[in-house]
Design an enzyme around this catalytic site. Structure first.
Site, PDB file in Angstrom:
ATOM      1  N   SER A  99      -1.887  -2.573  -8.864  1.00 10.43           N
ATOM      2  CA  SER A  99      -1.993  -3.289 -10.063  1.00 10.43           C
ATOM      3  C   SER A  99      -0.388  -3.808  -9.880  1.00 10.43           C
ATOM      4  O   SER A  99      -0.156  -5.419  -9.023  1.00 10.43           O
ATOM      5  CB  SER A  99      -1.816  -2.548 -11.559  1.00 10.43           C
ATOM      6  OG  SER A  99      -2.600  -1.926 -11.131  1.00 10.43           O
ATOM      7  N   ASP A 126       6.549   0.910  -7.593  1.00  7.69           N
ATOM      8  CA  ASP A 126       5.479   1.341  -7.153  1.00  7.69           C
ATOM      9  C   ASP A 126       6.036  -0.427  -7.026  1.00  7.69           C
ATOM     10  O   ASP A 126       4.936  -1.081  -5.010  1.00  7.69           O
ATOM     11  CB  ASP A 126       4.741   1.365  -7.611  1.00  7.69           C
ATOM     12  CG  ASP A 126       4.326   1.210  -9.195  1.00  7.69           C
ATOM     13  OD1 ASP A 126       5.777   0.452  -9.422  1.00  7.69           O
ATOM     14  OD2 ASP A 126       3.611   1.502  -9.837  1.00  7.69           O
TER      15      ASP A 126
HETATM   16  O1  PMV Z   1      -0.141   7.152 -10.414  1.00  7.43           O
HETATM   17  P1  PMV Z   1       1.384   6.842  -9.974  1.00  7.43           P
HETATM   18  O2  PMV Z   1       0.840   6.529  -8.355  1.00  7.43           O
HETATM   19  O3  PMV Z   1       1.108   4.898 -10.739  1.00  7.43           O
HETATM   20  O4  PMV Z   1       2.683   7.159  -9.498  1.00  7.43           O
HETATM   21  C1  PMV Z   1       3.047   7.586 -11.692  1.00  7.43           C
HETATM   22  C2  PMV Z   1       5.132   7.898 -11.459  1.00  7.43           C
HETATM   23  C3  PMV Z   1       5.728   8.064 -12.488  1.00  7.43           C
HETATM   24  O5  PMV Z   1       6.957   8.501 -12.273  1.00  7.43           O
HETATM   25  C4  PMV Z   1       5.011   9.443 -13.088  1.00  7.43           C
HETATM   26  C5  PMV Z   1       5.823   7.517 -13.188  1.00  7.43           C
HETATM   27  C6  PMV Z   1       6.624   5.555 -12.649  1.00  7.43           C
HETATM   28  O6  PMV Z   1       6.082   4.638 -12.908  1.00  7.43           O
HETATM   29  O7  PMV Z   1       7.439   6.476 -12.194  1.00  7.43           O
END
Ligand code: PMV
Length: 327
Positions: A95, A138
């Site tokens: 995404s 991300d």
């Molecule tokens: O599930 P992923 O890979 O999108 O990682 C989430 C990581 C969290 O710290 C739980 C959420 C975030 O947005 O940082």
């Protein structure tokens, strides 16, 4: 036609705590998602994305671009073709990659100077509009690439090299917003205990920063193991993750942990080079799938174009403070 690509990501250390303002360490992987864009003359947005389940993020990124950049989509339309090295199932951040790549492609196609910081902000707004929750780590990986320390809303520092991670996929898709909400519920119930866990995770991120800068993978492994214990306490690990992690450690890994929200998706391990194969075999033994990825991939970039482009629309690469090995 312009084609832009953005990388997927892996969280090295700091998940969940980063949602509450603590730092995290993230690296961009060499599996990428590409967006090809060209103008169409019917005033509509056409999205061809056979590999993705739904096109919410692409549609939202298109709207965000036209709203914020003051271009009227009804004067022209756009055709977007999305292709990816990875599926949304593995948790590499499809995404974020698609939002970032779409925004950069549109900026170039419509000759609009937008720097990387703005691409990051627009893509983060798209995520928050849709998911409501998330730290944006991300999106930072997809935008800036490399290996970076990130704190909610901004990249803090970068590293000159990646981390030789071994990556295992559990075979199960995790739902990040649900896991974030579960942690929030736990924090509401036990605020002090959960805040202490976040602080401890944050200390391990700071230790991990030094280990990465100096290439001390054994020490990074220790920080990974310790972090995994806290993540287990937060309730976000799973049986499959646990058996892959303990398998990796028994096979000689210095450290192993889940990567991302937990509940499924991927785990990561770090091991001496001569133990790498044993660790990979152990992951398969535990029912996992070894992912062939390398870290420290470049952020969003132009792959090809068939028209001249003003350099400013490529975005000015941000200079992020470089972490040095402690002397
Ligand atoms: O599930 P992923 O890979 O999108 O990682 C989430 C990581 C969290 O710290 C739980 C959420 C975030 O947005 O940082």
């Amino acid at each position: 036609m312009i084609t832009v690509s953005a990388p997927g990501k892996l969280m090295i250390l700091g998940e969940h705590a980063v949602v509450y303002g603590r730092p995290c360490l993230v690296t961009a992987v060499d599996q990428r998602l590409s967006v090809s864009a060209e103008r169409s003359d019917d005033g509509k947005t056409h999205v061809d994305a056979p590999q993705v389940k739904e096109t919410r993020f692409v549609d939202a990124a298109v709207s965000k671009f036209f709203q914020t950049k003051g271009k009227a989509l009804d004067q022209t339309g756009v055709r977007l073709k999305i292709r990816s090295d990875f599926t949304h199932q593995v948790g590499f951040g499809s995404s974020s990659a698609v939002s970032v790549a779409t925004l950069r492609a549109l900026a170039i196609l419509f000759d609009t100077p937008v720097d990387d910081d703005e691409i990051f902000q627009l893509a983060y707004d798209v995520t928050l509009d849709i998911q409501r929750v998330g730290s944006g780590f991300d999106i930072a990986a997809a935008t800036y690439g490399g290996t970076i320390a990130y704190q909610k809303g901004r990249p803090v520092s970068s590293f000159s090299h990646g981390v030789p991670l071994i990556v295992g996929y559990t075979g199960t898709k995790a739902d990040t917003p649900t896991l974030i909400r579960e942690v929030a519920a736990k924090r509401a119930l036990y605020p002090e205990k959960v805040e202490r866990i976040f602080d401890a995770i944050s200390d391990l991120v700071n230790q991990g920063k030094k280990s990465i800068a100096s290439g001390d993978w054994e020490l990074l492994g220790k920080a990974m193991n310790f972090t995994q214990e806290y993540l287990r306490d937060l309730g976000v690990s799973s049986e499959k993750l646990e058996s892959m992690i303990s398998g990796a450690k028994k096979a000689g890994a210095w450290g192993a942990k889940l990567s991302g929200a937990g509940g499924g998706d991927c785990m990561i391990a770090i091991a001496p080079e001569d133990k790498r194969e044993d660790v990979e075999n152990a992951l398969v033994q535990a029912g996992g799938i070894v992912m062939d990825v390398t870290t420290h991939s470049r952020g969003v970039r132009v792959e090809s174009r068939d028209f001249p482009v003003a350099p400013a629309t490529y975005g000015v690469p941000r200079t992020i403070f470089l972490e040095q090995a402690p002397s």
